[in-house]
Design a protein around this motif. Structure first.
Motif, short mmCIF file in Angstrom:
data_model
loop_
_atom_site.label_atom_id
_atom_site.label_comp_id
_atom_site.label_asym_id
_atom_site.label_seq_id
_atom_site.Cartn_x
_atom_site.Cartn_y
_atom_site.Cartn_z
N TYR A 8 0.85 -1.19 0.00
CA TYR A 8 0.00 0.00 0.00
C TYR A 8 0.89 1.24 0.00
O TYR A 8 2.12 1.14 0.08
CB TYR A 8 -0.92 0.01 1.23
CG TYR A 8 -0.23 0.47 2.49
CD1 TYR A 8 -0.49 1.72 3.03
CD2 TYR A 8 0.70 -0.34 3.14
CE1 TYR A 8 0.16 2.15 4.18
CE2 TYR A 8 1.35 0.09 4.28
CZ TYR A 8 1.08 1.34 4.79
OH TYR A 8 1.73 1.78 5.91
N GLN A 21 -7.59 0.89 -0.33
CA GLN A 21 -6.71 0.43 0.74
C GLN A 21 -7.48 0.26 2.06
O GLN A 21 -7.29 -0.72 2.77
CB GLN A 21 -5.54 1.39 0.93
CG GLN A 21 -4.60 1.36 -0.25
CD GLN A 21 -3.41 2.31 -0.15
OE1 GLN A 21 -2.46 2.15 -0.87
NE2 GLN A 21 -3.45 3.28 0.74
N GLN A 22 -8.36 1.21 2.36
CA GLN A 22 -9.16 1.11 3.59
C GLN A 22 -10.04 -0.13 3.56
O GLN A 22 -10.18 -0.81 4.57
CB GLN A 22 -10.04 2.36 3.76
CG GLN A 22 -9.27 3.58 4.20
CD GLN A 22 -10.13 4.83 4.21
OE1 GLN A 22 -11.10 4.96 3.46
NE2 GLN A 22 -9.78 5.78 5.07
N ASP A 25 -7.88 -3.24 4.13
CA ASP A 25 -7.53 -3.25 5.56
C ASP A 25 -8.69 -3.77 6.40
O ASP A 25 -8.52 -4.66 7.24
CB ASP A 25 -7.25 -1.82 6.04
CG ASP A 25 -5.78 -1.54 6.19
OD1 ASP A 25 -4.97 -2.48 6.10
OD2 ASP A 25 -5.44 -0.37 6.42
N SER A 29 -8.72 -7.41 8.30
CA SER A 29 -8.77 -7.34 9.76
C SER A 29 -10.04 -8.00 10.31
O SER A 29 -9.98 -8.74 11.28
CB SER A 29 -8.69 -5.88 10.22
OG SER A 29 -7.46 -5.33 9.82
N LYS A 37 1.86 -5.48 6.19
CA LYS A 37 1.55 -4.29 5.42
C LYS A 37 2.87 -3.63 5.03
O LYS A 37 3.67 -3.32 5.89
CB LYS A 37 0.74 -3.35 6.31
CG LYS A 37 -0.48 -2.80 5.67
CD LYS A 37 -1.28 -2.00 6.66
CE LYS A 37 -1.81 -0.78 5.95
NZ LYS A 37 -2.74 -0.02 6.71
#
Length: 93
Positions: A8, A21-22, A25, A29, A37
């Protein structure tokens, strides 16, 4: 088994890249998938490795790998999520 590597950038003016990217993530998670990462904006060697694994000298983050096996970019990841095949996509099964 290899670990998922998630390439990223912490420095991007591109809102779409940030959103992608969010989402990666959040999904990794929430599924408690262990991943490393790697920020390509602070490490030129990591950027070169990401592009080498992707087989594209212009590849942009986010990109996903399992060890040295290239898995795909955000659209491939998103398609796997939609199809509920995330573990297969990440080669965790």
């Amino acid at each position: 088994m290899s670990k998922i590597t998630y390439y990223y950038t912490s420095v991007s003016s591109n809102l779409e890249i940030k959103k992608h990217q969010q989402k990666i993530d959040m999904i990794l998670s929430s599924k408690k998938i262990d991943f490393d990462k790697v920020d390509i904006s602070t490490d030129a060697e990591a950027k070169n490795k990401m592009r080498e694994l992707a087989g594209d000298p212009k590849a942009l983050p986010p990109q996903l790998c399992n060890g040295d096996t290239y898995l795909g970019d955000f659209s491939a990841f998103d398609a796997a999520v939609e199809a509920e095949e995330i573990e297969e996509f990440l080669k965790l099964k």
